[in-house]
Design a protein around this motif. Structure first.
Motif, PDB file in Angstrom:
ATOM      1  N   ASP A 285       6.221   4.483  -7.713  1.00 10.98           N
ATOM      2  CA  ASP A 285       7.356   3.571  -7.520  1.00 10.98           C
ATOM      3  C   ASP A 285       7.081   2.196  -8.132  1.00 10.98           C
ATOM      4  O   ASP A 285       7.968   1.338  -8.140  1.00 10.98           O
ATOM      5  N   THR A 286       5.889   1.982  -8.611  1.00 14.96           N
ATOM      6  CA  THR A 286       5.541   0.705  -9.224  1.00 14.96           C
ATOM      7  C   THR A 286       6.401   0.445 -10.449  1.00 14.96           C
ATOM      8  O   THR A 286       6.451   1.253 -11.374  1.00 14.96           O
TER       9      THR A 286
ATOM     10  N   VAL B 273       2.753  -0.665  -6.003  1.00  9.81           N
ATOM     11  CA  VAL B 273       2.277   0.169  -4.904  1.00  9.81           C
ATOM     12  C   VAL B 273       0.863   0.621  -5.252  1.00  9.81           C
ATOM     13  O   VAL B 273       0.655   1.402  -6.178  1.00  9.81           O
ATOM     14  N   SER B 274      -0.090   0.111  -4.497  1.00 13.48           N
ATOM     15  CA  SER B 274      -1.494   0.378  -4.804  1.00 13.48           C
ATOM     16  C   SER B 274      -2.350   0.116  -3.582  1.00 13.48           C
ATOM     17  O   SER B 274      -2.050  -0.761  -2.782  1.00 13.48           O
ATOM     18  N   SER B 275      -3.413   0.891  -3.470  1.00 13.73           N
ATOM     19  CA  SER B 275      -4.358   0.674  -2.389  1.00 13.73           C
ATOM     20  C   SER B 275      -5.498  -0.226  -2.853  1.00 13.73           C
ATOM     21  O   SER B 275      -6.393  -0.539  -2.057  1.00 13.73           O
TER      22      SER B 275
ATOM     23  N   GLN C 141       0.821  -1.199   0.000  1.00  8.53           N
ATOM     24  CA  GLN C 141       0.000   0.000   0.000  1.00  8.53           C
ATOM     25  C   GLN C 141       0.858   1.254   0.000  1.00  8.53           C
ATOM     26  O   GLN C 141       1.996   1.227   0.488  1.00  8.53           O
ATOM     27  N   PRO C 142       0.331   2.349  -0.503  1.00 11.12           N
ATOM     28  CA  PRO C 142       1.074   3.618  -0.434  1.00 11.12           C
ATOM     29  C   PRO C 142       1.478   3.930   1.004  1.00 11.12           C
ATOM     30  O   PRO C 142       0.693   3.726   1.940  1.00 11.12           O
TER      31      PRO C 142
END
Length: 122
Positions: free
Chosen positions: A89-90, A120-122, A13-14
């Protein structure tokens, strides 16, 4: 023969943190500059961090202050600790071995690992 194997990539997650590792064979990390790069789909490969044979460090502008590169001469590994991760940043993160260290900057060699995916993801 130089062989690099990255690990540690994940979905996070972020704001989260990750530590990436690169197991290196065929070249001693203690005596050589090492680096981490990343490549997102449709984008050019960019430097994340480099470390000289003497332990000096060079960070990319987009990650400075959020990542730390280290190397372990006994285990012959290179790690990248990342914090406060952002969606941008993914990317696939790739280890590079035995590059050049010129004027405080890491320049990649032709030795690359296969990469480890960071999302990086919610």
């Amino acid at each position: 023969q130089v062989h690099l194997v990255e690990s540690g990539g994940a979905l996070v997650q972020p704001g989260g943190s990750l530590t990436l590792s690169c197991i290196v064979s065929g070249i001693p990390v203690r005596n050589n500059p090492m680096g981490w790069y990343r490549q997102a789909p449709g984008k050019e490969r960019e430097l994340v961090a480099g470390i000289s044979s003497a332990g000096l460090r060079h960070y990319g502008d987009s990650v400075r202050g959020r990542v730390i590169i280290d190397k372990d001469g006994l285990r012959n590994t290179v790690t990248l600790r990342m914090s406060n991760l952002k969606p941008e940043d993914t990317a696939a993160y790739l280890c590079n071995a035995g590059g050049a260290w010129i004027n405080g900057h890491y320049i990649a060699s032709s030795y690359w690992g296969q990469g480890t995916q960071v999302t990086v993801s919610s």
